[in-house]
Design an enzyme around this catalytic site. Structure first.
Site, PDB file in Angstrom:
ATOM      1  N   SER A   1       0.732  -1.339  -0.006  1.00 28.73           N
ATOM      2  CA  SER A   1      -0.003   0.015  -0.164  1.00 28.73           C
ATOM      3  C   SER A   1       0.930   1.216  -0.147  1.00 28.73           C
ATOM      4  O   SER A   1       1.749   1.490  -1.012  1.00 28.73           O
ATOM      5  CB  SER A   1      -1.171   0.105   1.167  1.00 28.73           C
ATOM      6  OG  SER A   1      -1.942   0.772   1.285  1.00 28.73           O
TER       7      SER A   1
ATOM      8  N   ASP B   1      -9.394  -4.558  -5.523  1.00 26.68           N
ATOM      9  CA  ASP B   1      -8.872  -4.020  -4.661  1.00 26.68           C
ATOM     10  C   ASP B   1      -9.696  -2.525  -4.722  1.00 26.68           C
ATOM     11  O   ASP B   1      -9.787  -1.909  -5.629  1.00 26.68           O
ATOM     12  CB  ASP B   1      -7.462  -3.404  -4.936  1.00 26.68           C
ATOM     13  CG  ASP B   1      -6.710  -2.762  -3.796  1.00 26.68           C
ATOM     14  OD1 ASP B   1      -7.435  -1.994  -2.972  1.00 26.68           O
ATOM     15  OD2 ASP B   1      -5.491  -2.960  -3.784  1.00 26.68           O
TER      16      ASP B   1
ATOM     17  N   HIS C   1      -7.512  -5.539  -1.169  1.00 25.45           N
ATOM     18  CA  HIS C   1      -6.038  -4.892  -0.943  1.00 25.45           C
ATOM     19  C   HIS C   1      -5.087  -5.396  -0.044  1.00 25.45           C
ATOM     20  O   HIS C   1      -3.854  -5.319  -0.187  1.00 25.45           O
ATOM     21  CB  HIS C   1      -6.673  -3.360  -0.306  1.00 25.45           C
ATOM     22  CG  HIS C   1      -5.509  -2.327  -0.078  1.00 25.45           C
ATOM     23  ND1 HIS C   1      -4.977  -1.978  -1.360  1.00 25.45           N
ATOM     24  CD2 HIS C   1      -5.001  -1.859   1.053  1.00 25.45           C
ATOM     25  CE1 HIS C   1      -3.947  -0.952  -0.828  1.00 25.45           C
ATOM     26  NE2 HIS C   1      -3.961  -0.919   0.532  1.00 25.45           N
TER      27      HIS C   1
END
Lengths: 429, 466
Positions: free
Chosen positions: B276, B367, B402
């Protein structure tokens, strides 16, 4: 200063194992065709060091797999996945007569595995290793509870498997060395048995009087298991090693209270005064003290104290009266106790009485007296404290390392299968 | 009578504290319906092997001594560090020998179905009645994750705490192998946790950078160290005392330099791995740093869109009113819009064509938090154009979200996200469907380890491949 090249890697899986689980030791990232020594080291609770090692040559991928490759020298040779444990011996310069026993079962045995360049046999301490890993070996599985027992005058430790149960129970009796030895019970609880390790050899001393425990002591222990809410009262086994077998057999035949579902005897004998107390048994053995022999290194051989196997029925447990299955585990090189002769006599007695279908004997060549859980290092002799006189001697147990270690593995397997069969009703095909 | 004698025993068991129904150990969890002392039926035998394992190792669960063709539920229970309960379960029917082998048999219902050896872990979910938006994270890696595995009679879907299980075992899941050292790092303003494998070294190393959540998560670095890498879990979000999230590339460079200079580290064999926001940091370092030259990089659920400064700004202003974000029908916050459309101007994106080392990109196609699919397409095109496509490996997982964590970490489709600056909360939608997300985590981790071994250990595959 760091070098430019990364080092070899050694991996142990599982890195945290139960002591009777196998592990895989893998070395990687070596140059191909390199001679290396894989070394294992334990620093014991008694502050001694035990080591084992194997000589290997990395393959064309630069790997050594101890579970699959053959050792060509060291403390074991050939393909021996667990050789790094069972072939352990005290390091050079150690005190004589050592035995590796884990006292605190809340912590694991910590094994340091190192890889050295070349085929080394000594000076490991002074040589830098190429790579290291650490493996833990546990007697106690996760969730197993340990409970100290002091009720009803008993001294012991109870181990309970995780879960509500109820579980089969087991009374765990060690031998003449005495004390409270917990590790086998912790291991058995990890396999689903409520196991009571019982200290019974410590005499009670008050004033000038030294008294051994009476038979009611063992009955109280058995009852404790029976009455325990997490134990199946009709599924309790007796497991005895050495002198503990004498106790177990005597109780199984003569006690009105102790009715085991099955009995395991490790390196045991049925020779003892019939329905005698512990004191009677010791007195009888003392009468034969002149039969004590020594080997060429002056180590004590006690096996003749019970020989010859008496014909007099009052001098041995009448195993013809046993009503439960019995597993006898016997080392043919037992120098401490006449386990082989006793097993043979027991077989004859039971055949005569017609209950020999209850008997299973596993007899192991080259195997000594101390048939311990698998991968425990074999020792041919060790220090022993004679309880009554408080003298230290060196006792010859017998056995040669390779066959003895094989026997430990097989005997444990047979013990677990036997217990599962008779206590859990699981038939192994 | 049994109850009382049992309580007496419980009192004697000094270590066992019973304060709640679910409290471990479950032996206290009795319903007392069964008379303990006489049992006509042999109890089942439940085993899990290995009893103590690394979190990325598979386990084998076997139930024996059931009746043939008996319906049972195999159930897992975990009491988390933040005092929540997570559970999973599968419905099985024993074979003609009365055995259930979870690795081989198919679950016919529960939180997972089919033949799923590890379903009892990756399908863990908060028990009914739990707070919404929980996420399972192990903060203390020096202790294991403890999981109770139980077998119940019949095919149950609820009420596990009211039923007495037939059997229970306990298994430990560890992020660390024995011998790995954990060291707090506070050096030259850099803050993090270092994990060093046992042995003389030197080892290759990984700079491990998490995303925009709280503090630093150590578990992945601990696991990497258990696989032979010195790993530095970097804390970069809490360093600023003014409460302003403002970290320059220089901070990451310093961290890389500290890691590289350690005597236990082989200085030429250092990788950077980020998830991320940490992936952006990874790409930034690889593209722009004059001093940090990683051997390879891994970007998990990352994007090259927006430089770090912009992303910190977004993080600081994270609330429901943030432009280009929206709420779904469940009021779950969808962030991904802030990355779209993918800008065409190069200076609004990290210059990935400046990256000189092999790059592994791992993304989930569902995601909902970052626009990783679109970003990755753009990255591929950029690198194609600059002749560097051969440096790039893309792992793109359908229906994964994610939070691509180490294997068997329970999937959460959404969880509470707290803005550290304003303390506002949103229910962040991460995306993904449980089974495909779990498969993605397992496959991605295996490939990440292979990738790191290949580039840092000279093409030697990791242990499990042999």
């Amino acid at each position: 200063m760091s070098g430019k090249e990364p080092c070899p890697l050694v991996v142990v899986r599982p890195s945290r194992g139960i002591v009777d689980e196998k592990f895989v030791v893998l070395v990687q990232n070596l140059p191909p065709g390199l001679a290396v020594t894989v070394h294992a080291l334990i620093h014991s609770e008694d502050d001694d060091f035990w080591e084992a090692f194997g000589h290997y040559i990395s393959d064309d991928r630069g790997c050594v797999n101890v579970a699959k490759d053959g050792s060509i020298g060291g403390s074991y040779d050939g393909v021996k996945p667990m050789g790094l444990l069972w072939s352990m011996k005290p390091i050079p310069g150690s005190r004589p007569g050592l035995r590796l026993r884990k006292k605190d079962v809340h912590t694991p045995l910590v094994v340091n595995i190192s890889v050295y360049q070349g085929h080394m046999n000594e000076r490991f301490k002074d040589t830098p290793a190429l790579a290291c890993a650490v493996a833990e070996r546990w007697y106690k599985g996760p969730g197993v509870q340990r409970v100290g027992i002091t009720t009803n005058g008993l001294k012991g430790t109870l181990f309970l498997p995780p879960g509500a149960g109820p579980f089969p129970g087991l009374l765990d009796l060690w031998g003449g060395g005495g004390g409270l030895v917990e590790y086998r019970s912790a291991l058995l609880a990890s396999h689903g048995y409520v196991s009571l390790a019982l200290d019974y050899m410590t005499p009670k001393t008050s004033g000038n009087n030294t008294q051994h425990v009476g038979n009611d002591y063992f009955e109280a222990a058995f009852r404790l298991l029976q009455e325990h809410p997490q134990v199946c009262a009709d599924r309790i086994a007796l497991l005895g090693l050495s002198f503990g077998t004498s106790v177990a057999l005597g109780m199984a035949v003569y006690s009105p209270v102790i009715k085991p579902k099955c009995l395991v005897s490790v390196s045991g004998s049925h020779v003892m005064p019939v329905n005698g107390s512990l004191s009677d048994v010791f007195a009888e053995i003392k009468k034969n003290a002149h039969n004590t022999r020594h080997d060429e290194e002056n180590r004590i051989i006690w096996r003749d104290l019970l020989l010859p196997i008496p014909d007099d029925p009052s001098k041995k447990v009448d195993v013809g009266q046993i009503q439960c299955p019995v597993l006898l585990l016997v080392g043919e090189d037992d120098q401490n106790w006449p386990a082989s002769e006793s097993a043979e006599d027991m077989r004859q007695m039971m055949e005569k009485a017609g209950n020999s279908h209850l008997l299973t004997i596993a007899s192991y060549p080259g195997t000594g007296h101390l048939i311990e859980p698998p991968y425990s290092p074999h020792i041919r002799a060790s220090n022993f404290m004679v309880a009554q006189s408080r003298t230290k001697v060196i006792v010859l147990w017998g056995g040669q390392t390779v066959p003895h270690s094989k026997a430990q593995e097989d005997a444990w397997q047979k013990t677990l299968v036997f217990l599962e069969d008779h206590l859990y009703g699981i038939k192994h095909r | 009578m049994i109850f009382r004698s049992y309580c007496i025993l419980a009192q004697k068991t000094a270590q066992v504290l019973v304060s709640g129904r679910h409290q471990l150990p479950t032996c206290i969890w009795l319903s007392f319906r069964r008379s303990a002392s006489s049992l006509a039926v042999c109890p089942p035998v439940l085993s899990v092997q290995p009893t103590r394992a690394l979190v990325d190792e598979k386990f084998q669960i076997v139930v024996r001594n059931l009746r043939p063709k008996q319906e049972v539920t195999v159930h897992s229970l975990h009491h988390s560090e933040d005092k929540e309960y997570w559970e999973a379960f599968g419905h099985y029917i024993s074979d003609e020998n009365g055995t259930v082998t979870v690795m081989e048999d198919a679950s016919r219902g529960g939180t997972y179905t089919g033949t799923e050896p590890m379903g009892l872990l990756w399908s863990l979910r908060p028990i009914p009645g739990s707070r919404h938006g929980l996420r399972l994270r192990k903060m203390n890696v020096l202790s294991p994750m403890v999981v109770n595995i139980s077998v119940y009679k019949g095919h149950l879907n609820q009420g596990f705490s009211e039923e007495a299980p037939l059997a229970t075992v306990v298994t430990e899941r560890w992020y660390l192998v024995p011998g790995v050292q954990r060291v707090d790092i506070r050096e030259q303003g850099v803050k993090g946790t270092l994990f060093i494998p046992p042995g003389p070294g030197p080892f290759p190393a990984v700079l491990d950078i998490w995303g925009g959540g709280v503090g630093v998560a150590e578990h992945r670095a601990a696991l990497l160290a258990s696989h032979g890498f010195v790993a530095l879990a970097l804390d970069y979000l809490s360093v600023n005392k003014k409460g302003i999230l403002h970290v320059e590339t220089g901070y990451f460079e310093m961290a890389y330099n500290i890691l590289q200079s350690l005597p236990q580290v082989s200085s030429e064999r250092v990788a950077v791995l980020g998830l991320s926001l940490g992936a952006t940091a990874t790409l930034t370092l690889a593209a722009y740093s004059k001093t940090a030259k990683p051997r390879c990089c891994v970007s998990i659920s990352g994007s090259h869109v927006h430089h770090l400064k912009i992303l910190f700004g977004i993080l600081q202003r994270m609330n429901q009113r943030l432009p280009k974000t929206r709420l779904d029908e469940n009021n779950h916050f969808i962030l991904r819009g802030v990355f779209l459309p993918i800008p065409t101007e190069p200076d609004l994106k990290v210059d990935v064509d400046k990256i000189e080392c092999p790059l592994l990109i791992v993304i989930g196609q569902d995601d909902q938090s970052w626009a990783t699919v679109e970003s990755t397409e753009d990255i591929e095109q950029i690198m194609e154009r600059s002749g560097k496509r051969n440096l790039l490996t893309v792992l793109s997982y359908p229906d994964a979200g994610h939070l691509i964590e180490p294997p068997y970490t329970p999937h959460v489709r959404c969880s509470t996200f707290i803005n550290q600056h304003s303390r506002e909360k949103v229910m962040m939608l991460w995306g993904g469907q449980t089974k495909p997300h779990a498969d993605a985590q397992e496959d991605a981790w295996e490939k990440i380890l292979l990738f790191l071994h290949k580039h840092l250990y000279q093409d030697i595959p990791p242990a499990d491949k042999l």
